[in-house]
Write a protein that holds these residues in place. Structure first.
Motif, PDB file in Angstrom:
ATOM      1  N   TYR A  36      38.769  53.409  52.217  1.00 42.54           N
ATOM      2  CA  TYR A  36      38.561  51.881  52.026  1.00 42.54           C
ATOM      3  C   TYR A  36      38.294  51.206  52.950  1.00 42.54           C
ATOM      4  O   TYR A  36      36.919  50.038  52.276  1.00 42.54           O
ATOM      5  N   ILE A 257      47.118  53.269  58.010  1.00 46.25           N
ATOM      6  CA  ILE A 257      46.942  52.152  58.967  1.00 46.25           C
ATOM      7  C   ILE A 257      47.180  51.967  60.149  1.00 46.25           C
ATOM      8  O   ILE A 257      46.997  51.194  60.922  1.00 46.25           O
ATOM      9  N   LEU A 261      43.039  50.072  59.041  1.00 45.79           N
ATOM     10  CA  LEU A 261      42.074  50.624  58.408  1.00 45.79           C
ATOM     11  C   LEU A 261      40.996  50.454  57.900  1.00 45.79           C
ATOM     12  O   LEU A 261      40.317  49.107  58.714  1.00 45.79           O
ATOM     13  N   LYS A 334      39.784  47.109  59.749  1.00 50.84           N
ATOM     14  CA  LYS A 334      38.540  45.640  58.272  1.00 50.84           C
ATOM     15  C   LYS A 334      40.151  45.232  58.036  1.00 50.84           C
ATOM     16  O   LYS A 334      39.365  44.386  56.903  1.00 50.84           O
ATOM     17  N   SER A 335      41.440  45.600  58.414  1.00 53.06           N
ATOM     18  CA  SER A 335      42.570  44.828  57.230  1.00 53.06           C
ATOM     19  C   SER A 335      42.598  43.604  57.559  1.00 53.06           C
ATOM     20  O   SER A 335      43.350  42.906  56.735  1.00 53.06           O
TER      21      SER A 335
ATOM     22  N   ARG B  17      46.171  43.215  52.088  1.00 56.40           N
ATOM     23  CA  ARG B  17      45.080  43.774  53.199  1.00 56.40           C
ATOM     24  C   ARG B  17      45.400  44.434  53.303  1.00 56.40           C
ATOM     25  O   ARG B  17      44.400  45.749  53.809  1.00 56.40           O
ATOM     26  N   SER B  18      46.868  45.458  53.275  1.00 57.23           N
ATOM     27  CA  SER B  18      46.467  46.268  53.722  1.00 57.23           C
ATOM     28  C   SER B  18      46.833  48.182  52.507  1.00 57.23           C
ATOM     29  O   SER B  18      46.065  48.615  52.632  1.00 57.23           O
ATOM     30  N   ILE B  19      46.248  47.060  51.488  1.00 57.40           N
ATOM     31  CA  ILE B  19      45.592  48.037  49.883  1.00 57.40           C
ATOM     32  C   ILE B  19      43.811  47.442  49.859  1.00 57.40           C
ATOM     33  O   ILE B  19      43.934  48.606  49.129  1.00 57.40           O
ATOM     34  N   THR B  20      43.829  46.184  49.603  1.00 59.82           N
ATOM     35  CA  THR B  20      42.691  46.103  49.224  1.00 59.82           C
ATOM     36  C   THR B  20      41.935  45.121  50.644  1.00 59.82           C
ATOM     37  O   THR B  20      42.082  44.622  51.158  1.00 59.82           O
ATOM     38  N   ARG B  21      41.020  45.132  50.310  1.00 62.28           N
ATOM     39  CA  ARG B  21      39.549  44.423  51.277  1.00 62.28           C
ATOM     40  C   ARG B  21      38.522  43.587  50.579  1.00 62.28           C
ATOM     41  O   ARG B  21      37.922  44.021  49.350  1.00 62.28           O
TER      42      ARG B  21
END
Lengths: 336, 275
Positions: A36, A257, A261, A334-335, B17-21
Motif C-alpha cells: 500500500y 488499517i 495503512l 498514509k490513508s 483511502r482505505s483501499i487506495t492511495r
C-alpha cells in the motif's frame, strides 16, 4: 480466590495464543502495508500469496522428510522456508511482469489496481488448491512443546496447566527477528531508503535517480517473503487449509488499517490489537472468573461474549470503529 | 486524474483511502532516452524556439531561454503565461514539437528528465519537492542517490549554505516550516552537484524576510559557478538579482534583457511590475 491459577489460565488460553496469532497477523499486515505504501493499492491477493507460499513450503518439507533431512527439535518447514520464499517471489514477480506492470505503465487509478489484485487473488486461490488440494494438512514435526501442560501441573502443583507449544515460541521469535530485519533494512540501507523515498514522492524519487522498477521488484520480493513466513507460521501453529488464508485476509487488513495503512509500526501494533480483541472476546471467561471472584459471585454461564464462529465479526467491528473515529489509524498512516 | 482520456486512469470518483492511495507520480518512468548530439558554441544553457504543450494545444510558442555559466536567469510574467511550463520543457517533462535544448555544448532534447539530472541539471519543483516522512539528512542522501563517490563533502557544503538544516537534520522534512522546506528542496537538488539549477518559484508561500534570505542563498550558489534558471512570482525582487530576465506572455518571449534594464524599462514597469 486463587490468583495464581487465574493468571496461569489467562496465560494459557488468552495471552499465549493471542500473542502468537498477533505475530502472524502483524507479519501479514506488514506485507499489505508495504504494498500500500509503495505501490499505492491494497493487495487483496496477499492472503492467497500466503496460501501459495505455505503450499510451496509444505511441498519442500515433504521432499526433505522423504530424503530423511530433519532439523531435530525444530520443524523441517523452517528449512523449506527459503525455498518456499524463492518460489513465491518468482510467482509474484512474474505476476507483476505479466499483470501489474501494464497498469503501472498506464498510470492506472489505484482503485483499478485493487480490482486487478482481486483477479490475481482468484487465480492464485485456484492455483494453490489445484497444486496442494483443498483438505487440511498438518506439517509440523519436531518437538511439540516448550512447556507441557501435564508436567507444568506436576512441577508447580497448580490446578491449571500451562502449555506453550514450540510452534508458538517459534512464531514469536521469528516475528521479532523478521520485524527487526525489516526495520533495519528500511531505515538503514540505501535500497530501503530509496523505497521510502519512492513511497513519499514518486516523481522526486525518479528525478533523484531512483529506479522505479527496482523499487517495485524489491517491494514485491519482501512482501512475498513476509507472506510466506506469516503463512508458514500460521500453518504450523494451526494447520494448513488453502481456504483459511483467504479468510485471514480480513483480520490482516483490519490490522493494517487499525495501525494506519502504510505505517510498518502500525501494522505490528494493529496485528496485536486485532488478535487480542478477537481472542479475548471469543474466550469463555468462566474459568478465570471463578478463580478470581468470591464463590458467591461465581458465574453460571460461560461468560463468552461471542461464539468463536463470529471471530471475524470482531475484525469487522474494530475496522469500522477505527475508520469512524480515527481514519488514519493508531499510528499516523498514509490513508488521508 | 480526470484530465486524461485514458480509461485506466478513470477512478469513477472512488476515493476510498482505505483501499487506495493517491499521489502517483506524473512523470512517465517507462520512457527511454534518445541520443544526444554534440552542439558546440552558444550559451551554457540554450533552450531555443521551444514550441509544445501537454496535450493537443500548444502552451509554449517559439519560446527561448538562455543562461550563461554562473549567471542567474529569471522568468517572470503574469499568471498562466507558461512560466512553469517553459521550465518543465527545459527539463524534458513536456513533449516539444519544435525547438531544442542544449546544455554545455550538447543537444539533450531527446533525453528523459532523469537522464538530464545525470547530465548536470538540478530541478526543484514548486510543490512536493521534499520527501516529507524522511529526515533532512535522508532527503539530502536521496538527492545524492546517483552519485557513486563520497558525498559527505557536498553535504557539508549544503549545511554551510543552510545552517538551519544541520540543526534539524534528524527531523522529518514534512515537519519543517515552509522556508526550511524550500531550503531542504534546494539542498537536495544541490547534492548531485548540478551545473544548472532550476527553481520553480522557490519563494512561493514564504514570508518576505525568508524570501530575501533565500535570494541571498541563491546568489551564493551562483557565485560557486552554478547557473541558475528561476521562475518567480515576486518579479521585482527576482529581477534585482537577475543577470538576465525573461518576461513571458502567453507562452512567448515578450521582453528579454538584463534584470536591471527590465526594471528600468517603463513599459515593463507599467505592465508587469505595477508602476
Amino acid at each position: 480466590m486463587d490468583l495464581l491459577n487465574a493468571i496461569v489460565a489467562l496465560l494459557n488460553f488468552v495471552v499465549i495464543p493471542a500473542t502468537a496469532y498477533g505475530a502472524q497477523l502483524a507479519l501479514g499486515a506488514l506485507g499489505v502495508t508495504l504494498i500500500y505504501g509503495i505501490l499505492r493499492f491494497s493487495n487483496f491477493a496477499h492472503g492467497d500469496t500466503m496460501a501459495f507460499g505455505t503450499a510451496m513450503v509444505i511441498l519442500f518439507t515433504w521432499l526433505f522428510q522423504s530424503m530423511g533431512i530433519h532439523l531435530g527439535p525444530l520443524p523441517t518447514a523452517l528449512l523449506a522456508l527459503p525455498f518456499g520464499i524463492a518460489a513465491t517471489a518468482a510467482l509474484v514477480l512474474g505476476t507483476d511482469r505479466a499483470v501489474y506492470r501494464f497498469y503501472r505503465k498506464q498510470k492506472a487509478a489505484p482503485v483499478i489496481l485493487v480490482i486487478v489484485s482481486m483477479g490475481v487473488m482468484f487465480v492464485m486461490n485456484g492455483v494453490t488448491r489445484f497444486i496442494i488440494g483443498v483438505g487440511e494438512i498438518r506439517f509440523d514435526d519436531g518437538a511439540r512443546f516448550v512447556i507441557n501442560a501435564g508436567e507444568f501441573k506436576k512441577s508447580t502443583g497448580l490446578a491449571e496447566g500451562l502449555a506453550f507449544r514450540s510452534t508458538q515460541a517459534l512464531t514469536i521469535v521469528t516475528a521479532i527477528l523478521v520485524v527487526a530485519a525489516l526495520f533495519w533494512f528500511l531505515n538503514r540501507t540505501r535500497t530501503g531508503k530509496s523505497m521510502r523515498a519512492y513511497s513519499d514522492n514518486e516523481d522526486l524519487a525518479l528525478l533523484s535517480g531512483i529506479s522505479p522498477e527496482k523499487v517495485v521488484a524489491v517491494t514485491w520480493t519482501i512482501s512475498a517473503a513476509l507472506a510466506v513466513i506469516a503463512g508458514t507460521l500460521y500453518g504450523l501453529d494451526k494447520s494448513f487449509k488453502a481456504f483459511n488464508y483467504f479468510q485471514l485476509l480480513l483480520p490482516i487488513f483490519a490490522s493494517a488499517i487499525v495501525g494506519g495503512l502504510g505505517s510498518p509500526l502500525g501494522a505490528i501494533a494493529g496485528g496485536f490489537v486485532v488478535a487480542f480483541s478477537e481472542v479475548s472476546i471469543t474466550y469463555a471467561w468462566k474459568k478465570v472468573a471463578t478463580y478470581v471472584l468470591p464463590e458467591s459471585l461465581a458465574p453460571d454461564g460461560l461468560m463468552q461474549l461471542l461464539s468463536t464462529d463470529y471471530k471475524f465479526a470482531v475484525s469487522f467491528a474494530i475496522l469500522i470503529i477505527v475508520l469512524l473515529f480515527k481514519p488514519t489509524g493508531l499510528f499516523k498512516g498514509k490513508s488521508v | 486524474m480526470s484530465r486524461s482520456s485514458n480509461p485506466y486512469q478513470d477512478d469513477r470518483g472512488n476515493k476510498d483511502r482505505s483501499i487506495t492511495r493517491e499521489g502517483k507520480g506524473e512523470v512517465d518512468s517507462t520512457r527511454k532516452s534518445g541520443s544526444t548530439r554534440p552542439a558546440p558554441g552558444g550559451p551554457f544553457l540554450a533552450a531555443e524556439n521551444m514550441t509544445g504543450g501537454y496535450g493537443a494545444a500548444d502552451i509554449l510558442h517559439d519560446c527561448t531561454l538562455t543562461v550563461e555559466q554562473g549567471q542567474i536567469a529569471v522568468i517572470v510574467g503574469p499568471n498562466g503565461a507558461g512560466k512553469s511550463t517553459a521550465m518543465k520543457a527545459v527539463f524534458g517533462m513536456l513533449n516539444l514539437r519544435g525547438g531544442h535544448v542544449k546544455l554545455d555544448g550538447e543537444d539533450i532534447s531527446e533525453l528523459t528528465p532523469q537522464d538530464r539530472v545525470a547530465r548536470g541539471m538540478g530541478f526543484v519543483p514548486q510543490t512536493h519537492n521534499v520527501f516529507p516522512s524522511m529526515s533532512v539528512e535522508e532527503n539530502l542522501e536521496m538527492g545524492a542517490f546517483i552519485r557513486t563517490d563520497d558525498f559527505k563533502g557536498t553535504m557539508e557544503q549544503v549545511y554551510d549554505l543552510f545552517p538551519i538544516l544541520k540543526e534539524k537534520r534528524r527531523q522529518p522534512a514534512g515537519e519543517l516550516s515552509g522556508g526550511q522546506r524550500q531550503q531542504v528542496a534546494v539542498g537536495r537538488a544541490l547534492m548531485t552537484r548540478p551545473k544548472l539549477l532550476m527553481l520553480d518559484e522557490p519563494t512561493a508561500g514564504v514570508s518576505p524576510i525568508v524570501m530575501d534570505e533565500l535570494f541571498d542563498r541563491i546568489i551564493e550558489v551562483a557565485r560557486t559557478g552554478i547557473s541558475i534558471l528561476m521562475v518567480e512570482q515576486n518579479a521585482r525582487q527576482a529581477l534585482e538579482i537577475a543577470d538576465r530576465g525573461y518576461v513571458l506572455v502567453q507562452g512567448a518571449n515578450r521582453y528579454t534583457d538584463t534584470g536591471e534594464a527590465l526594471l528600468a524599462d517603463p513599459e515593463v514597469r507599467r505592465t508587469f511590475l505595477g508602476g
